[in-house]
Design an enzyme around this catalytic site. Structure first.
Site, PDB file in Angstrom:
ATOM      1  N   GLU A 279     -28.491  -0.647 -49.255  1.00  0.00           N
ATOM      2  CA  GLU A 279     -28.446   0.535 -48.630  1.00  0.00           C
ATOM      3  C   GLU A 279     -29.847   1.338 -48.568  1.00  0.00           C
ATOM      4  O   GLU A 279     -30.451   1.870 -47.689  1.00  0.00           O
ATOM      5  CB  GLU A 279     -27.303   1.509 -48.973  1.00  0.00           C
TER       6      GLU A 279
ATOM      7  N   PHE B 279     -10.600   5.818 -54.728  1.00  0.00           N
ATOM      8  CA  PHE B 279     -11.345   4.813 -54.982  1.00  0.00           C
ATOM      9  C   PHE B 279     -12.803   4.918 -53.803  1.00  0.00           C
ATOM     10  O   PHE B 279     -12.513   5.591 -52.875  1.00  0.00           O
ATOM     11  CB  PHE B 279     -10.664   3.573 -54.380  1.00  0.00           C
ATOM     12  N   GLN B 280     -13.952   4.881 -54.313  1.00  0.00           N
ATOM     13  CA  GLN B 280     -15.311   5.033 -53.549  1.00  0.00           C
ATOM     14  C   GLN B 280     -15.408   6.307 -52.987  1.00  0.00           C
ATOM     15  O   GLN B 280     -16.157   6.688 -52.179  1.00  0.00           O
ATOM     16  CB  GLN B 280     -15.374   4.177 -52.413  1.00  0.00           C
TER      17      GLN B 280
ATOM     18  N   LYS C 246     -12.849   8.763 -43.160  1.00  0.00           N
ATOM     19  CA  LYS C 246     -12.467   7.771 -42.601  1.00  0.00           C
ATOM     20  C   LYS C 246     -11.352   8.048 -41.453  1.00  0.00           C
ATOM     21  O   LYS C 246     -11.416   7.576 -40.482  1.00  0.00           O
ATOM     22  CB  LYS C 246     -11.755   6.640 -43.576  1.00  0.00           C
TER      23      LYS C 246
ATOM     24  N   MET D 212     -50.413   0.817 -62.281  1.00  0.00           N
ATOM     25  CA  MET D 212     -50.683   2.327 -62.473  1.00  0.00           C
ATOM     26  C   MET D 212     -50.179   2.865 -63.626  1.00  0.00           C
ATOM     27  O   MET D 212     -51.043   3.684 -64.310  1.00  0.00           O
ATOM     28  CB  MET D 212     -50.255   3.126 -61.180  1.00  0.00           C
TER      29      MET D 212
HETATM   30  C1  LIG Z   1     -38.685   3.732 -58.363  1.00  0.00           C
HETATM   31  C2  LIG Z   1     -39.749   4.117 -59.304  1.00  0.00           C
HETATM   32  N1  LIG Z   1     -39.883   3.805 -60.475  1.00  0.00           N
HETATM   33  C3  LIG Z   1     -40.977   3.967 -61.023  1.00  0.00           C
HETATM   34  C4  LIG Z   1     -41.870   4.597 -60.719  1.00  0.00           C
HETATM   35  C5  LIG Z   1     -43.249   4.945 -61.889  1.00  0.00           C
HETATM   36  N2  LIG Z   1     -44.429   3.945 -61.332  1.00  0.00           N
HETATM   37  C6  LIG Z   1     -45.415   4.555 -60.484  1.00  0.00           C
HETATM   38  S1  LIG Z   1     -46.437   3.294 -60.401  1.00  0.00           S
HETATM   39  C7  LIG Z   1     -45.677   2.304 -61.235  1.00  0.00           C
HETATM   40  C8  LIG Z   1     -46.224   0.940 -61.587  1.00  0.00           C
HETATM   41  C9  LIG Z   1     -46.344  -0.011 -60.336  1.00  0.00           C
HETATM   42  O1  LIG Z   1     -46.518  -1.133 -60.521  1.00  0.00           O
HETATM   43  P1  LIG Z   1     -46.596  -2.362 -59.674  1.00  0.00           P
HETATM   44  O2  LIG Z   1     -45.821  -2.147 -58.380  1.00  0.00           O
HETATM   45  O3  LIG Z   1     -46.948  -3.685 -59.897  1.00  0.00           O
HETATM   46  O4  LIG Z   1     -48.117  -1.959 -58.709  1.00  0.00           O
HETATM   47  P2  LIG Z   1     -49.673  -1.714 -59.513  1.00  0.00           P
HETATM   48  O5  LIG Z   1     -49.789  -0.363 -59.878  1.00  0.00           O
HETATM   49  O6  LIG Z   1     -49.637  -2.686 -60.586  1.00  0.00           O
HETATM   50  O7  LIG Z   1     -50.402  -2.047 -58.248  1.00  0.00           O
HETATM   51  C10 LIG Z   1     -44.520   2.791 -61.669  1.00  0.00           C
HETATM   52  C11 LIG Z   1     -43.734   2.044 -62.776  1.00  0.00           C
HETATM   53  C12 LIG Z   1     -42.108   4.775 -59.439  1.00  0.00           C
HETATM   54  N3  LIG Z   1     -43.146   5.259 -58.730  1.00  0.00           N
HETATM   55  N4  LIG Z   1     -40.937   4.542 -58.716  1.00  0.00           N
END
Ligand SMILES: Cc1ncc(C[n+]2csc(CCOP(=O)(O)OP(=O)(O)O)c2C)c(N)n1
Lengths: 156, 564
Positions: free
Chosen positions: B51, B113-114, B163, B475
C-alpha cells in the site's frame, strides 16, 4: 520573547472529529492550551470554542493562522476587548459555616446551588482571575471537590 | 436520480472526476468497491504489491502530471501501510485522494478485526480527512475531497468508508461545483503589496530570487522564467524547485541550502532582498535562522498564510496563488526594474561561481556517483523524468542533473522518504508514458519497495532503476564520517542481494556496471529495450556530498572539501 496570555474564539462546523483536529493541532505543534470550552451556537450549524492559550507574539500568530487553515474552521476571533467569565463548582462539607460560605459566593457572583445530606454545592461565575481568588478563599471551608469550567468570552 | 450502492458511487465519482488511474490494494473492508471496479472499467486499476507503494505511485503520477493522484486501500494494516505515503505527499503539498475501507459503522470502536482509527492517524498528515457515515454523503464528500486536494495549497485528502456504507443504497448526484463555506483559499494577491514588492525590487542593490516548490505546484515556472529574464536578478532553487529555470540559465546559481552551491548560499547570505516565490524556509535551506539572509529584506509570496512569517520575519508578505500574483507582478516588474542596476552584484556572484564551482574529482579506477548523474544527464536531458530515493544519490541528482523544466525531478523533499523513488517512478511513467522514467536510488533505499518490480513488470512500466551502490547507507555514513569520528554504526551494507538476479527473478532486466563503459552499455540497452531495469552501479564507497552546511550551521560556513 515575552509570553502573552490570549483568548481565542474559534467558530467551527459541528462535524465529526473537529475538536480533535483543534486539540491535535495544538499538541502536534507544541502550543499551549490553558483552557478550552466548547458548545454549539444556538440556531446554527456551528460550535464555538473558546481557547485560552499563551505564547510569544509569533506563536500566537501561528496558532491563529494554523487554526484558520483547518477546513471546518469558519472564523477565528482573536479577542482584545472582551468580557471573560469562568465558572466553578465546589462541594463543601455541611459542618462548615454556611452563612460564611454563602457570603463568599455572593461576592464572586455565585450562590449555594444545592444542599445534600453531607455537603453543599456552591458555584461562582466571574473573571478568571477572580475565580482564582475565589478558589483560594474557599480553601478554608475544606472543599471536597472543586470543578472549574474553563473560560468563555465575548467581544465587548 | 439513480439509487446505487456506496461502492458504485465511489467508482462513479472517479469517472466524474476524470480519474484515469487508481493505484491500490484490496482487502475485506474495501471489497465492495473492488467489486464495482471489476464491473465498471472506468479507469485503470494498478495493483501494487504494497500500500505504501500505491500511495507513492499516485504521488509520482500527481507530481509528474499536476493532476490529483488516487489510491485505494483496505482498513487496518492496509491503511497503516499507506500512512508514509500520505505523510510524504503532505510535506510536499501534493494533491492526492486516498480512499480506505473501514470496518462497518456498527463495529467502529470495538477493536474489530482490522479496525484502526484511520482518520485519527491520518489527521496530522493530511490536508483534510473524512469518515463517511452514510452513502448519501458520499458524492458530496468525494467531490469535496478532490476539490480540497487540488485547490489552495494542494495536499492529500483521506476518505475512510465503512464497509456497510459501501453496501448501502443512496442517491447519486455528483456536485458540479463545490463550495465549502469554511474553506476559501485566497487566490488574488493584494495589489498594494504587489506594488510595494516591485518597488522594493527596483530599489534593491543585491536582490536574489529564492525559488521554491510552490512554483512547480502552481505551474508558474514560465512566468518565473520571464521575470528572471526581464530583471536579470540571480536566482537560487530549493530541492523542490529544481527545473524551474533551465540548468543553463545564466541567472541560475544552483541549488541552495545544506548541499547547495557556494554561490547560491553566499547569494542568500549577502543579499539585501530575497524574493521568495513559493518556498517554505525549510531548515535544510535556511541553516541557522539567526544568520539566515541577515542583511536582506524579504518578499514572500505563498498561498498558505501560515507559511509566511513562520520562521523568519517577512517585510512584504503576499498571500495568494503564485501564478495569479506573478501575472500581475511580472508586467509591473518589467516596467519598473532596470536590470543594469544589479550588474556589480551579478559580477560578485559570478566570481563566487568561478571560485567554488560545483565539482568532484573524477577517477579512472572507480565510478564516481556524480559522474553517473552527469552521464544520465548528457544522454537524457529533456527526455526523461528523474525520480529519486533519499540519501546521497538524491543530493547528487539534485546537484548534477541538468534540469530543463518543471516536473522533471520527482523527489521526496519534506519527509525524505526512502522507498519513495521506485513506486513514484512507476506513477510518473503512467502519467507521462512517452517519456523515459528513471529512478536514481541507493542500495539502502531500493530495498524499501523492491517488491514493486513485480508491479512494474506486470503493467509494463519500464522504469530504469539506477542504483548508486556504495555498500553503505551513504548519507548516514557521511554524517558519521564528519561528525561521529567514523564510527560507522549500522550503516555498512556489505551484505547485499545479487541485484541483477533479483531483477531477473521478477522478470525484469538486471545489469551490473563496474566501469563507465559498462554503465553506458547498460543504460543504452535498457533504454532501447524499454524494459523494467535495474542497473547496479558499483561506485566509490567513500564519496561525500559537497559542499555541505552542517545541520544548524550558517549558510556561509560551508564545508567545501573533505580531506582524510
Ligand atoms: C524510511 C527512512 N528511513 C530512514 C531514513 C534516514 N536516512 C536518510 S538517508 C539514509 C541512507 C540512504 O542510503 P542509500 O539509499 O543507500 O543511499 P545513499 O545515501 O548511499 O546514496 C537513511 C538511512 C530515511 N530518510 N527514510
Amino acid at each position: 520573547m515575552i509570553e502573552q496570555r490570549r483568548v481565542i474564539s474559534v467558530i467551527v462546523l459541528n462535524e465529526h472529529g473537529v475538536l480533535s483536529r483543534i486539540t491535535g493541532l495544538f499538541a502536534a505543534r507544541g502550543y499551549n492550551i490553558e483552557s478550552l470550552t466548547v458548545a454549539p451556537i444556538p440556531g446554527s450549524k456551528y460550535s464555538r470554542l473558546t481557547i485560552v492559550t499563551s505564547g510569544s507574539p509569533r506563536v500566537i500568530e501561528q496558532i491563529i493562522k494554523q487554526l484558520h487553515k483547518l477546513i471546518p474552521v469558519y472564523k477565528v476571533i482573536e479577542h482584545s476587548e472582551i468580557v471573560e467569565k469562568e465558572m466553578v463548582l465546589a462541594k463543601i462539607p455541611l459542618e462548615e459555616s454556611l452563612a460564611d460560605v454563602e457570603a463568599l459566593c455572593r461576592a464572586y457572583n455565585g450562590n449555594i446551588v444545592n444542599i445534600g445530606q453531607e455537603s453543599v454545592i456552591i458555584m461562582a461565575a466571574d473573571e478568571p482571575l477572580r475565580i482564582e481568588h475565589f478558589i483560594k478563599a474557599i480553601e478554608r471551608f475544606n472543599p471536597k471537590e472543586i470543578v472549574r469550567g474553563g473560560v468563555v468570552a465575548v467581544e465587548r | 436520480m439513480a439509487k446505487m450502492t456506496g461502492a458504485r458511487m465511489v467508482v462513479e465519482a472517479m469517472r466524474e472526476e476524470g480519474v484515469e488511474v487508481v493505484f491500490g490494494y484490496p482487502g475485506g473492508a474495501i471489497m465492495n468497491v473492488y467489486d464495482e471496479i471489476y464491473k465498471h472499467r472506468y479507469f485503470q486499476h494498478i495493483l501494487t504489491r504494497h500500500e505504501q507503494a500505491a500511495v507513492h505511485a499516485a504521488d509520482g503520477y500527481a507530481r509528474a502530471t499536476g493532476k490529483v493522484g488516487v489510491a485505494f486501500v483496505t482498513s487496518g494494516p492496509g491503511f497503516t501501510n499507506a500512512v508514509t505515503g500520505l505523510a510524504t505527499a503532505y510535506m510536499d503539498s501534493i494533491p492526492l485522494v486516498v480512499v480506505s475501507g473501514q470496518v462497518p459503522l456498527s463495529m467502529i470502536g470495538t477493536d474489530a478485526f482490522q479496525e484502526i482509527d484511520a482518520v485519527g492517524i491520518s489527521r496530522p498528515c493530511t490536508k483534510h480527512n473524512f469518515l463517511v457515515k452514510s452513502a448519501d454523503e458520499l458524492p458530496q464528500i468525494l467531490a469535496e475531497a478532490f476539490y480540497i486536494a487540488r485547490t489552495g495549497r494542494p495536499g492529500p485528502v483521506h476518505v475512510d468508508i465503512p464497509k456497510d456504507v459501501t453496501a448501502q443504497l443512496g442517491e447519486f448526484s455528483y456536485p458540479k461545483d463545490v463550495k465549502i463555506e469554511t474553506y476559501k483559499p485566497t487566490i488574488k494577491g493584494n495589489a498594494r503589496q504587489i506594488k510595494k514588492a516591485v518597488e522594493a525590487i527596483a530599489e534593491a542593490k543585491k536582490p536574489v530570487f529564492y525559488l521554491g516548490g510552490g512554483i512547480i505546484n502552481s505551474n508558474s515556472a514560465d512566468l518565473v522564467r520571464e521575470l528572471v529574464a526581464a530583471t536579470q536578478i540571480p536566482a537560487v532553487e530549493t530541492l523542490m524547485a529544481r527545473g524551474t529555470l533551465r540548468y543553463d540559465d545564466p541567472m541560475l546559481l544552483g541549488m541552495v541550502g545544506m548541499h547547495g552551491t557556494y554561490a547560491a548560499n553566499m547569494a542568500m547570505s549577502e543579499a539585501d532582498l530575497l524574493i521568495a516565490l513559493g518556498p517554505r524556509f525549510d531548515d535544510r535551506v535556511t541553516g541557522k535562522l539567526s544568520e539566515f539572509a541577515k542583511y536582506a529584506k524579504i518578499i514572500h509570496v505563498d498561498i498558505d498564510p501560515s507559511s509566511i512569517g513562520k520562521l523568519v520575519h517577512v517585510d512584504y508578505p503576499i498571500v495568494g496563488d503564485l501564478k495569479a500574483i506573478l501575472q500581475e507582478l511580472v508586467p509591473k516588474a518589467k516596467e519598473k526594474v532596470n536590470p543594469q542596476r544589479y550588474e556589480s552584484w551579478r559580477e560578485i556572484l559570478q566570481r563566487y561561481q568561478e571560485l567554488h564551482p560545483l565539482t568532484y574529482e573524477d577517477s579512472d579506477k572507480v565510478i564516481k556517483p556524480e559522474w553517473v548523474i552527469q552521464r544520465v544527464g548528457e544522454k537524457l536531458k529533456g527526455k526523461a523524468r528523474i525520480s529519486t530515493d533519499v540519501g546521497q544519490h538524491q543530493m547528487w541528482a539534485a546537484q548534477y542533473y541538468p534540469f530543463t523544466r518543471p516536473r522533471e525531478f520527482i523527489t521526496s523533499g519534506g519527509l525524505g522518504t526512502m522507498g519513495f523513488g521506485f513506486p513514484a517512478a512507476m506513477g510518473v511513467k503512467r502519467g507521462v508514458p512517452d517519456e523515459i522514467s528513471i529512478n536514481i536510488s541507493g542500495d539502502g533505499s531500493i530495498l524499501m519497495n523492491i517488491q514493486e518490480l513485480m508491479t512494474a513488470v506486470e503493467y509494463r512500466f519500464p522504469v530504469i532503476n539506477i542504483i548508486l551502490n556504495n555498500n553503505y547507507l551513504g548519507m548516514v555514513r557521511q554524517w558519521q564520517t564528519f561528525f561521529y569520528d567514523k564510527r560507522y554504526a549500522e550503516t555498512d551494507l556489505s551484505m547485499q542481494p545479487d541485484f541483477v538476479k533479483l531483477a531477473e527473478s521478477f522478470g525484469g532486466v538486471g545489469y551490473r556496471a563496474k566501469t563507465k563503459e559498462e554503465f553506458d552499455e547498460a543504460l543504452d540497452d535498457a533504454i532501447s529495450k524499454g524494459v523494467v531495469a535495474l542497473i547496479d552501479v558499483v561506485v566509490d564507497r567513500y564519496e561525500n556530498v559537497l559542499p555541505m552546511v552542517p545541520a544548524g550551521g550558517s549558510l556561509y560556513n560551508m564545508l567545501l572539501e573533505y580531506k582524510d
